[in-house]
Design a protein around this motif. Structure first.
Motif, PDB file in Angstrom:
ATOM      1  N   ILE A   9      -0.673 -46.769   7.965  1.00 23.61           N
ATOM      2  CA  ILE A   9      -2.141 -46.663   7.964  1.00 23.61           C
ATOM      3  C   ILE A   9      -2.586 -45.315   7.400  1.00 23.61           C
ATOM      4  CG2 ILE A   9      -4.162 -46.490   9.480  1.00 23.61           C
ATOM      5  CD1 ILE A   9      -2.749 -48.531  11.320  1.00 23.61           C
ATOM      6  N   ALA A  10      -1.842 -44.255   7.682  1.00 24.88           N
ATOM      7  CA  ALA A  10      -2.266 -42.897   7.351  1.00 24.88           C
ATOM      8  C   ALA A  10      -2.443 -42.669   5.853  1.00 24.88           C
ATOM      9  CB  ALA A  10      -1.262 -41.890   7.924  1.00 24.88           C
ATOM     10  N   TRP A  11      -1.506 -43.110   5.053  1.00 20.67           N
ATOM     11  CA  TRP A  11      -1.573 -42.824   3.615  1.00 20.67           C
ATOM     12  C   TRP A  11      -2.738 -43.521   2.922  1.00 20.67           C
ATOM     13  CZ3 TRP A  11       0.561 -38.631   1.995  1.00 20.67           C
ATOM     14  CH2 TRP A  11       1.641 -38.103   2.706  1.00 20.67           C
ATOM     15  N   PRO A  12      -2.958 -44.817   3.158  1.00 21.23           N
ATOM     16  CA  PRO A  12      -4.158 -45.428   2.553  1.00 21.23           C
ATOM     17  C   PRO A  12      -5.455 -44.817   3.092  1.00 21.23           C
ATOM     18  CG  PRO A  12      -2.634 -47.136   3.242  1.00 21.23           C
ATOM     19  CD  PRO A  12      -2.104 -45.833   3.771  1.00 21.23           C
ATOM     20  N   LEU A  13      -5.460 -44.425   4.361  1.00 20.25           N
ATOM     21  CA  LEU A  13      -6.641 -43.785   4.936  1.00 20.25           C
ATOM     22  C   LEU A  13      -6.920 -42.448   4.240  1.00 20.25           C
ATOM     23  CD1 LEU A  13      -8.804 -44.087   7.105  1.00 20.25           C
ATOM     24  CD2 LEU A  13      -7.246 -42.977   8.706  1.00 20.25           C
ATOM     25  N   LEU A  14      -5.877 -41.698   3.943  1.00 20.96           N
ATOM     26  CA  LEU A  14      -6.045 -40.451   3.195  1.00 20.96           C
ATOM     27  C   LEU A  14      -6.632 -40.746   1.815  1.00 20.96           C
ATOM     28  CD1 LEU A  14      -5.697 -37.409   2.772  1.00 20.96           C
ATOM     29  CD2 LEU A  14      -3.331 -37.879   2.064  1.00 20.96           C
ATOM     30  N   ALA A  15      -6.144 -41.790   1.162  1.00 23.31           N
ATOM     31  CA  ALA A  15      -6.671 -42.161  -0.159  1.00 23.31           C
ATOM     32  C   ALA A  15      -8.156 -42.504  -0.075  1.00 23.31           C
ATOM     33  CB  ALA A  15      -5.883 -43.333  -0.731  1.00 23.31           C
ATOM     34  N   VAL A  16      -8.556 -43.207   0.975  1.00 22.62           N
ATOM     35  CA  VAL A  16      -9.975 -43.545   1.156  1.00 22.62           C
ATOM     36  C   VAL A  16     -10.804 -42.284   1.338  1.00 22.62           C
ATOM     37  CG1 VAL A  16     -11.617 -44.651   2.739  1.00 22.62           C
ATOM     38  CG2 VAL A  16      -9.563 -45.880   2.014  1.00 22.62           C
ATOM     39  N   VAL A  17     -10.321 -41.353   2.146  1.00 20.18           N
ATOM     40  CA  VAL A  17     -11.055 -40.102   2.382  1.00 20.18           C
ATOM     41  C   VAL A  17     -11.203 -39.333   1.066  1.00 20.18           C
ATOM     42  CG1 VAL A  17     -10.915 -37.830   3.497  1.00 20.18           C
ATOM     43  CG2 VAL A  17     -10.523 -39.905   4.822  1.00 20.18           C
ATOM     44  N   VAL A  18     -10.151 -39.281   0.268  1.00 18.44           N
ATOM     45  CA  VAL A  18     -10.211 -38.576  -1.011  1.00 18.44           C
ATOM     46  C   VAL A  18     -11.231 -39.237  -1.936  1.00 18.44           C
ATOM     47  CG1 VAL A  18      -8.917 -38.039  -3.122  1.00 18.44           C
ATOM     48  CG2 VAL A  18      -7.890 -37.604  -0.885  1.00 18.44           C
ATOM     49  N   VAL A  19     -11.177 -40.558  -2.054  1.00 20.74           N
ATOM     50  CA  VAL A  19     -12.098 -41.273  -2.941  1.00 20.74           C
ATOM     51  C   VAL A  19     -13.542 -41.097  -2.484  1.00 20.74           C
ATOM     52  CG1 VAL A  19     -12.817 -43.578  -3.700  1.00 20.74           C
ATOM     53  CG2 VAL A  19     -10.410 -42.936  -3.777  1.00 20.74           C
ATOM     54  N   VAL A  20     -13.793 -41.245  -1.196  1.00 26.80           N
ATOM     55  CA  VAL A  20     -15.155 -41.106  -0.681  1.00 26.80           C
ATOM     56  C   VAL A  20     -15.665 -39.676  -0.869  1.00 26.80           C
ATOM     57  CG1 VAL A  20     -16.525 -41.122   1.436  1.00 26.80           C
ATOM     58  CG2 VAL A  20     -15.027 -43.034   0.919  1.00 26.80           C
ATOM     59  N   THR A  21     -14.794 -38.702  -0.681  1.00 30.59           N
ATOM     60  CA  THR A  21     -15.202 -37.305  -0.809  1.00 30.59           C
ATOM     61  C   THR A  21     -15.506 -36.927  -2.250  1.00 30.59           C
ATOM     62  OG1 THR A  21     -13.871 -36.716   1.112  1.00 30.59           O
ATOM     63  CG2 THR A  21     -14.518 -34.925  -0.321  1.00 30.59           C
ATOM     64  N   LEU A  22     -14.757 -37.481  -3.189  1.00 31.43           N
ATOM     65  CA  LEU A  22     -14.911 -37.081  -4.584  1.00 31.43           C
ATOM     66  C   LEU A  22     -15.733 -38.042  -5.431  1.00 31.43           C
ATOM     67  CD1 LEU A  22     -11.350 -35.652  -5.275  1.00 31.43           C
ATOM     68  CD2 LEU A  22     -13.433 -34.430  -4.629  1.00 31.43           C
ATOM     69  N   SER A  23     -16.189 -39.119  -4.839  1.00 31.66           N
ATOM     70  CA  SER A  23     -17.026 -40.049  -5.596  1.00 31.66           C
ATOM     71  C   SER A  23     -18.458 -39.513  -5.664  1.00 31.66           C
ATOM     72  CB  SER A  23     -17.003 -41.425  -4.931  1.00 31.66           C
ATOM     73  OG  SER A  23     -17.594 -41.371  -3.659  1.00 31.66           O
ATOM     74  N   PRO A  24     -19.235 -40.006  -6.630  1.00 27.37           N
ATOM     75  CA  PRO A  24     -20.644 -39.586  -6.686  1.00 27.37           C
ATOM     76  C   PRO A  24     -21.354 -39.900  -5.368  1.00 27.37           C
ATOM     77  CG  PRO A  24     -20.032 -40.753  -8.680  1.00 27.37           C
ATOM     78  CD  PRO A  24     -18.879 -40.893  -7.730  1.00 27.37           C
ATOM     79  N   ILE A  25     -22.333 -39.107  -5.050  1.00 30.28           N
ATOM     80  CA  ILE A  25     -23.021 -39.221  -3.761  1.00 30.28           C
ATOM     81  C   ILE A  25     -23.627 -40.603  -3.566  1.00 30.28           C
ATOM     82  CG2 ILE A  25     -25.273 -38.331  -4.473  1.00 30.28           C
ATOM     83  CD1 ILE A  25     -23.509 -37.324  -1.256  1.00 30.28           C
ATOM     84  N   ALA A  26     -24.034 -41.249  -4.637  1.00 31.62           N
ATOM     85  CA  ALA A  26     -24.636 -42.581  -4.531  1.00 31.62           C
ATOM     86  C   ALA A  26     -23.620 -43.627  -4.056  1.00 31.62           C
ATOM     87  CB  ALA A  26     -25.230 -42.999  -5.872  1.00 31.62           C
ATOM     88  N   TRP A  27     -22.338 -43.370  -4.258  1.00 29.55           N
ATOM     89  CA  TRP A  27     -21.301 -44.314  -3.849  1.00 29.55           C
ATOM     90  C   TRP A  27     -20.823 -44.080  -2.429  1.00 29.55           C
ATOM     91  CZ3 TRP A  27     -17.456 -44.336  -8.556  1.00 29.55           C
ATOM     92  CH2 TRP A  27     -18.145 -44.743  -9.693  1.00 29.55           C
ATOM     93  N   ARG A  28     -21.254 -42.986  -1.826  1.00 32.75           N
ATOM     94  CA  ARG A  28     -20.790 -42.634  -0.487  1.00 32.75           C
ATOM     95  C   ARG A  28     -21.312 -43.628   0.531  1.00 32.75           C
ATOM     96  NH1 ARG A  28     -23.599 -38.980   2.797  1.00 32.75           N
ATOM     97  NH2 ARG A  28     -22.449 -38.678   4.693  1.00 32.75           N
ATOM     98  N   PRO A  29     -20.436 -44.110   1.421  1.00 30.92           N
ATOM     99  CA  PRO A  29     -20.913 -45.009   2.473  1.00 30.92           C
ATOM    100  C   PRO A  29     -21.903 -44.280   3.386  1.00 30.92           C
ATOM    101  CG  PRO A  29     -18.517 -44.734   2.596  1.00 30.92           C
ATOM    102  CD  PRO A  29     -19.012 -43.857   1.509  1.00 30.92           C
ATOM    103  N   ILE A  30     -22.924 -44.970   3.782  1.00 28.51           N
ATOM    104  CA  ILE A  30     -23.960 -44.379   4.623  1.00 28.51           C
ATOM    105  C   ILE A  30     -23.855 -44.973   6.028  1.00 28.51           C
ATOM    106  CG2 ILE A  30     -26.442 -44.077   4.937  1.00 28.51           C
ATOM    107  CD1 ILE A  30     -25.328 -42.695   2.463  1.00 28.51           C
ATOM    108  N   THR A  31     -23.841 -44.083   7.004  1.00 30.69           N
ATOM    109  CA  THR A  31     -23.884 -44.518   8.399  1.00 30.69           C
ATOM    110  C   THR A  31     -25.113 -43.875   9.039  1.00 30.69           C
ATOM    111  OG1 THR A  31     -22.620 -42.656   9.262  1.00 30.69           O
ATOM    112  CG2 THR A  31     -21.347 -44.551   8.484  1.00 30.69           C
ATOM    113  N   GLU A  32     -25.355 -44.212  10.257  1.00 30.23           N
ATOM    114  CA  GLU A  32     -26.487 -43.628  10.978  1.00 30.23           C
ATOM    115  C   GLU A  32     -26.156 -42.251  11.547  1.00 30.23           C
ATOM    116  OE1 GLU A  32     -29.562 -44.969  11.081  1.00 30.23           O
ATOM    117  OE2 GLU A  32     -28.744 -46.495   9.747  1.00 30.23           O
TER     118      GLU A  32
END
Length: 118
Positions: A9-32
């Protein structure tokens, strides 16, 4: 067995964090939740999963995620819609510290669930 699952689980989760952090702000998932809570939680969970997967290497994992947090903040300078701030990196590092603490307590309370030979 849980240690192996956490490693998977850890390695794909790290990949998700990297992608979300470095993607354009418009692509960032929004939570409350406020952005600081999102950053803290992401790195706390990421650290906890890595520490549960690699229980004998908690210090190396913590140092690695601290370096990754700093690197991700610096790399955000390359994304036009993102900004890097020291405060954000500190929130991520504190989250990682909480993750290692929680994982350490969990593995100490339930050593039967986590492999110690990793």
């Amino acid at each position: 067995m849980i240690g192996t699952l956490c490693r998977w689980i850890a390695w794909p989760l790290l990949a998700v964090v990297v992608v979300v952090t470095l993607s354009p702000i418009a692509w960032r998932p929004i939570t409350e939740a406020p952005a600081e809570i999102e950053r803290f939680a992401a790195f706390a969970v990421l650290e906890a999963v890595f520490c549960a997967g690699y229980p004998k290497h908690r210090i190396v994992v913590l140092m690695s995620l601290v370096a990754i947090a700093g690197s991700l903040e610096a790399l955000q300078q390359l994304v036009p819609s993102r900004h890097a701030r020291i405060y954000d990196a500190i929130v991520k590092v504190v989250g990682a510290g909480m993750g290692v603490f929680v994982a350490g307590r969990l593995t100490m309370r339930r050593p039967d669930l986590f492999r110690r030979d990793a």
